[in-house]
Design a protein around this motif. Structure first.
Motif, PDB file in Angstrom:
ATOM      1  N   ASP A  79      -4.512 -64.549  21.310  1.00  0.00           N
ATOM      2  CA  ASP A  79      -5.374 -63.417  21.649  1.00  0.00           C
ATOM      3  C   ASP A  79      -4.816 -62.081  21.152  1.00  0.00           C
ATOM      4  N   TRP A  80      -3.513 -62.008  20.910  1.00  0.00           N
ATOM      5  CA  TRP A  80      -2.905 -60.729  20.515  1.00  0.00           C
ATOM      6  C   TRP A  80      -1.794 -61.033  19.511  1.00  0.00           C
ATOM      7  N   ASN A  81      -2.181 -61.407  18.301  1.00  0.00           N
ATOM      8  CA  ASN A  81      -1.204 -61.800  17.293  1.00  0.00           C
ATOM      9  C   ASN A  81      -0.770 -60.646  16.403  1.00  0.00           C
ATOM     10  N   ASP A  82      -1.625 -59.656  16.242  1.00  0.00           N
ATOM     11  CA  ASP A  82      -1.357 -58.553  15.327  1.00  0.00           C
ATOM     12  C   ASP A  82      -1.111 -57.268  16.105  1.00  0.00           C
ATOM     13  N   PRO A  83      -0.369 -56.331  15.532  1.00  0.00           N
ATOM     14  CA  PRO A  83      -0.163 -55.041  16.205  1.00  0.00           C
ATOM     15  C   PRO A  83      -1.494 -54.379  16.538  1.00  0.00           C
ATOM     16  N   ASP A  84      -1.595 -53.850  17.735  1.00  0.00           N
ATOM     17  CA  ASP A  84      -2.838 -53.210  18.175  1.00  0.00           C
ATOM     18  C   ASP A  84      -2.491 -52.092  19.155  1.00  0.00           C
ATOM     19  N   ALA A  85      -2.039 -50.978  18.598  1.00  0.00           N
ATOM     20  CA  ALA A  85      -1.628 -49.857  19.435  1.00  0.00           C
ATOM     21  C   ALA A  85      -2.794 -49.281  20.222  1.00  0.00           C
TER      22      ALA A  85
END
Length: 362
Positions: A79-85
């Motif tokens: 659900d949260w594999n990539d950077p997502d500031a």
């Protein structure tokens, strides 16, 4: 598959719906990038107020990590594999605006191990910069206690920009809730396992448990009391489906029953304090009393938690499109002054713990 999980939920009160909700949320997360926030869309991201509470990375007591009000956020593997500031900023902003002190972030389970590094990489620095504690939420099956302990140790030792988790919440459900599995798991976290150092006797471990010990005689409550500083029973009063636990009076009776049973030395020999995980979801699908708890029940659960000596209060679960809190519930939670605990002697005298800095014994 969903039908099968739903059937399991209907046949397993009062906590089967939680498993169903989690599976459903995980399936949806794999198909879309979803933010589980306090009813705030991603497009509504705003800067966190500059007046947010300052954060101390080394709190005076481990229990400081969960004082106040908290909530639970489900993030699954993938659900949260990539950077997502931006996503992290939205979560922190929503939590600060709701006057929360801490969030429980689901970051590991037995099937997927510690998968939450990407989320923590984004969340930890901004959350700590704005006075928000982050508790890692883990759901071990305990079929392999040593392997599950390795997941917990990996999560606790994860670091981003000098920031680490403020503790671990261990939800003990499923088939392996007794000893020796529970004891092996917790002793491995405290003392270490082959190739990994343990966390010692001061690191905050929270036992997220079934609420009424007398109904679960084989459950390893006493072992959890030995290794964990805090119990966080899942106090879902409407999930019982019993009419006597509806309304403010019923809510108060159920919360009081939970506290009374955890005062039993056979259940809680080390006199660990309680932080209540309250209900904000509609338990009708699991034969519970229909409807999300109304505002008066929410406030009653918070009042009674304080009156019985509870150190904090949280709710399951964060609002989303499936089964989150209502606007009136969220307003009541936000307005409740859990940051200003009463100093009345009668409340302090009922606390289950003598000293807030009491270490575990193992």
């Amino acid at each position: 598959m969903v039908l099968g999980v739903m059937l399991f939920a209907l046949l397993t009160p009062p906590f089967g719906l939680r498993a169903y909700l989690q599976v459903r949320a995980q399936q949806q997360a794999q198909g879309a990038h979803v933010i589980h926030s306090f009813g705030r869309p991603v497009s509504a991201v705003v800067k966190v107020p500059v007046t947010a509470r300052p954060f101390a990375q080394a709190p005076r007591s481990p229990l400081d990590g969960i004082k106040g009000k908290g909530s639970w956020l489900m993030i699954f593997d993938g659900d949260w594999n990539d950077p997502d500031a931006d996503r992290a900023a939205a979560i922190v902003d929503a939590a600060v605006r709701a006057d929360l002190s801490h969030l429980y972030i689901r970051i590991a389970d037995s099937r997927h191990h510690f998968y939450g590094a990407s989320a923590l990489q984004d969340l930890l620095p901004i959350a700590h910069a704005h006075g928000l504690n982050i508790i890692g939420w883990i759901e071990p099956l305990l079929d392999d206690p040593t392997g599950d302990a390795a997941d917990a140790l990996a999560a606790a030792q994860f670091e981003e920009q000098g920031q680490r988790l403020d503790g671990l919440a261990l939800t003990i459900e499923g088939d392996s809730t007794s000893d020796p599995n529970v004891g092996q798991y917790l002793s491995g976290i405290r003392g270490g396992i082959e190739g990994m150092n343990g966390l010692g006797d001061r690191y905050l471990l929270i036992a997220s448990t079934l609420p009424t010990p007398y109904d679960h005689p084989g459950y390893a409550y006493a072992t959890m009391s030995r290794y964990c500083q805090v119990f966080a029973p899942m106090v879902y009063w409407r999930a019982t489906g019993l009419p006597q636990y509806s309304g403010p009076g019923g809510t108060r009776a159920y919360v009081d029953q939970v506290f009374q049973q955890f005062r039993d030395p056979g259940v809680n020999p080390f006199k660990r304090p309680l932080t209540i995980t309250a209900q904000t979801y509609d338990a009708a699908p699991e034969y519970g009393t229909p409807g999300a708890p109304p505002t008066d029940e929410i406030i009653t659960s918070m009042n009674e938690t304080r009156a019985q000596g509870g150190i904090s209060w949280s709710y399951y679960r964060l609002a989303n499109a499936d089964n989150g809190v209502t606007a009136s519930e969220q307003q009541a939670i936000t307005a409740y002054p859990f940051w200003q605990r009463s100093s009345a002697g009668d409340i302090a005298a009922k606390a289950l713990i003598a000293l807030p800095d009491q270490p575990v014994a193992y």
